[in-house]
Design an enzyme around this catalytic site. Structure first.
Site, mmCIF file in Angstrom:
data_model
loop_
_atom_site.group_PDB
_atom_site.id
_atom_site.type_symbol
_atom_site.label_atom_id
_atom_site.label_comp_id
_atom_site.label_asym_id
_atom_site.label_seq_id
_atom_site.Cartn_x
_atom_site.Cartn_y
_atom_site.Cartn_z
ATOM 1 C CD GLU A 1 -9.067 -14.050 -1.377
ATOM 2 O OE1 GLU A 1 -9.810 -13.131 -1.034
ATOM 3 O OE2 GLU A 1 -8.793 -14.305 -2.561
ATOM 4 C CB SER B 1 -0.923 0.013 1.218
ATOM 5 O OG SER B 1 -1.844 -1.054 1.152
#
Length: 695
Positions: free
Chosen positions: A559, A444
């Site tokens: 995931e 990020s």
């Protein structure tokens, strides 16, 4: 029946309905009596004798989609109650006796209220929580009671008892549960049909020069509805299978599904109405008739009470927990092994606050469980996805201090295996396998959170080195990590945007890296990390130049494993809350019917739905999780927030104290489940586009 047989049976039912009922717009005028006769000829009322609840569910799903109130579940429940009277059950199966089920506790003497399909029935089987008998009574009068339902409900006058059969409480409770299940299936299926029409409408309806499915608000609503619909499918499968298998958790599984439908079916139907807008508001469209079916069935659920109460009552007043979703035989054998290991190491369990435990990590490494899904040449044994999920679930549920070690395996291991050089594999995989790969993620940035493809930090080639400049935000654990898994832009002009990204794995003590610490709401340390002319050799590049998106995608391939951890954490929090509630029921949630009990039931359903998505993702056969993974992520995050709020509502001020069991910490942490790795708004957009809606 096997899944293929059930699918074929649904097709047959759909064909019969098409020929003898039509679609939902025929609800007021179609010939239900003829359909009842044809259904009997096709053997739909014989399913009770063969214990085929799954087939009955399949038929009812098609009935719901057509807004058809054919009372197949009434016949199913009646035959179960009257099983010892073969002559009578044979008449019900053949359609000679057309029976409805009514609970006398909700009706005046010799009458039955809110009865559906009464004008085509011959008898009512009257049950009661207070009686040790069920009584079959003829219908002698039918008075329609117009209202929301189409066809209308009726008030039915009943004659003298023709047959009285002794039953025990368990049989009555089963009949009530079967009726609730049938109504819930029909309501949810009607809502699902409306949802499907709304999705197609959003693709083709244009406003302001574009398809309405491209508007964010529409995408968010459709994705939310799709999560509700998919969760219902998963919970329903567990409900009917557990019943057919005679599971001890069958009642609880059914109650979970019904509780979900009570909340979800109206949400989905209204969501569809909003998307369809005026198009779906007029009787020429199916939506108004599906709307009537959804709400008519939902409100009738209360006509069939069980002695065990609703879902929250069952959880509070017994010692049960949420029923498990089994993975595979191999996965469940491994679960037993992991639980035995964790039970032998109780000093390393910290429940919700999961600090890393180096002693326990070393013991897990000795078991060869870190990287055990890798190929043998890299120290693994090719463990299944189910085993990987089990390890993460059990470690999370029991509060084992293995967070960093397991994260290194799932987030870095697969990418290094596929994209790393020989030297990188030799250097890093052994560190991961012994739990000593202390790392952080450099993803990020100030202008690139959920939209990772827009990152701006750069790496410029300079001979055999790269020079990195930029800033990363929200780098959790950056102050204590030895390595950073860093995504940077190596081609500013690349199109599409994600094509110009490259991944590096470099030491955090490399000159030019500056770390600024911040304390998050959860108490974790997250960092801003500045990269000023950081020079690294090309040997630290993972994967191809400008090929970083594939590396990142593989890093996210875990995931299906990590989302199981969120579900397991929520499950543990629920069990801890139930322990406190059971110790003082009156002081925490009060009597049956209280709002606090209802709140507990709501979050329990959402937790089970999240676990169901995890189980469905494990069972995916196409090598991927489809939409199950993002749906689990969205639902898990929002459930975490809802649970944290519910715990404080139920426990009051003491729930905000750490000594109560870290419920306040769970609420603070819940926000990260919603925003970490891409906000839920973004994830719902991905779900919507996966359904075919435009960007």
């Amino acid at each position: 029946m096997a899944d293929t047989e059930l699918s074929e049976f649904r097709t047959v039912v759909a064909g019969v309905l098409a020929g003898h009922w039509g679609h939902a717009t025929e609800a007021e005028s179609a010939d239900l009596g003829t359909l009842w006769k044809v259904a009997a000829e096709h053997g739909w009322f014989e399913l009770a004798s063969s214990h085929a609840l799954g087939a009955m569910v399949a038929a009812t799903r098609e009935l719901g989609r057509a807004a058809c109130p054919l009372p197949v579940f009434d016949g199913f429940a009646a035959i179960r109650l009257l099983a010892d009277d073969e002559a009578l059950t044979s008449q019900i199966e053949s359609g000679v006796v057309r029976v409805l089920l009514a609970c006398s506790d909700n009706s005046p003497k010799d009458d039955a209220l809110y009865v559906e399909a009464a004008e085509h029935a011959t008898h009512v089987l009257v049950v009661s929580q207070e009686s040790e008998h069920v009584e079959l009574k003829p219908i002698i009068s039918v008075a329609p009671t117009p209202g929301l339902a189409k066809p209308s409900w009726s008030r039915v006058g009943l004659g003298d008892t023709q047959t009285s059969v002794p039953v025990d409480r368990r049989a009555v409770d089963e009949a009530m549960a079967v009726m609730r299940l049938g109504l819930a299936v029909r309501a949810m299926s009607a809502a699902q049909k409306a949802h499907e029409m709304a999705v197609e409408h959003a693709k083709t309806r244009h406003q302001f020069g574009r398809a309405i499915g491209g508007f964010g608000a529409v995408q968010q609503r459709i994705a939310a509805c799709h999560i509700d619909v998919s969760a219902a499918d998963n919970l329903l499968a567990q409900a009917w299978r557990s019943w057919e298998e005679g599971s001890e958790h069958a009642d609880l599984c059914g109650a979970i599904f019904v509780a979900h439908v009570r909340l979800a079916a109206p949400r989905v139907q209204l969501g569809a109405q909003h998307t369809l807008a005026a198009t779906g508001y007029f009787d020429e469209h199916e939506a108004p008739w599906l709307f009537r079916r959804v709400y008519a069935d939902i409100v009738r659920l209360q006509l069939y009470p069980g002695s065990g109460g609703d879902l929250a009552d069952q959880l509070i007043e017994t010692s049960v927990s949420l029923p498990a979703f089994e993975t595979t035989a191999v996965g469940e054998r491994f679960r037993t092994e992991v639980r035995a290991f964790l039970a032998a190491n109780p000093d390393h369990m910290s429940q919700l606050i999961l600090a890393d435990d180096h002693v326990l990590t070393a013991k897990v490494a000795e078991q060869n469980w870190l990287g055990f899904a890798w190929p043998p040449e890299h120290g693994g044994r090719g463990a299944s996805l189910a085993e990987q999920v089990v390890l993460n679930e059990e470690a999370t549920y029991h509060g084992a201090g293995l967070v960093k070690a397991l994260s290194a395996v799932t987030l870095l291991g697969s990418s290094i295996l596929r994209h790393g050089t020989v030297e990188q594999k030799q250097r890093f995989l052994p560190l991961i396998r012994v739990g000593r790969m202390r790392f952080c993620l450099g993803y990020s940035e100030p202008e690139a959170g959920s939209d990772l493809a827009s990152l701006k930090s750069t790496a410029v080639r300079d001979g055999n080195d790269w020079v990195i400049n930029g800033q990363k935000l929200w780098t959790t654990g950056g102050h204590s990590a030895d390595w950073v898994w860093l995504a940077v832009r190596t081609d500013p002009r690349a199109q599409p945007r994600h094509a110009g990204i490259t991944v590096f794995l470099l030491p955090m003590d490399t000159p030019g890296i500056t770390v600024q610490q911040h304390r998050a709401l959860s108490g974790e340390i997250s960092c801003s990390v500045y990269y000023d002319d950081v020079r690294v050799p090309d040997s630290m590049r993972v994967g191809e130049v400008n090929g970083g998106w594939a590396v990142i995608t593989d890093a996210l391939a875990g995931e299906r494993i990590t989302m199981g951890s969120i579900a397991a954490a929520l499950h543990r929090q629920l069990d801890d809350l139930l322990d406190l509630v059971r110790a003082d029921v009156e002081g925490t949630v009060g009597a049956r019917g209280s709002l606090r009990r209802a709140r507990l039931g709501e979050v329990a359903v959402s937790i089970q739905a999240t676990r169901a998505f995890v189980a469905a993702a494990i069972g995916a056969t196409d090598g991927g999780a489809g939409l199950e993974a993002p749906m689990a992520g969205v639902l898990g995050g929002e459930t975490a927030e809802n649970f944290g709020e519910a715990a404080l509502e139920i426990l009051g001020p003491r729930g905000a104290l750490e000594e109560t069991g870290h419920f306040e910490y769970a609420l603070r942490l819940a926000v990260m489940y919603v925003v970490g790795g891409g906000t839920n708004d973004v994830q719902r957009g991905i779900i919507a586009r996966s359904l075919g809606l435009p960007r």
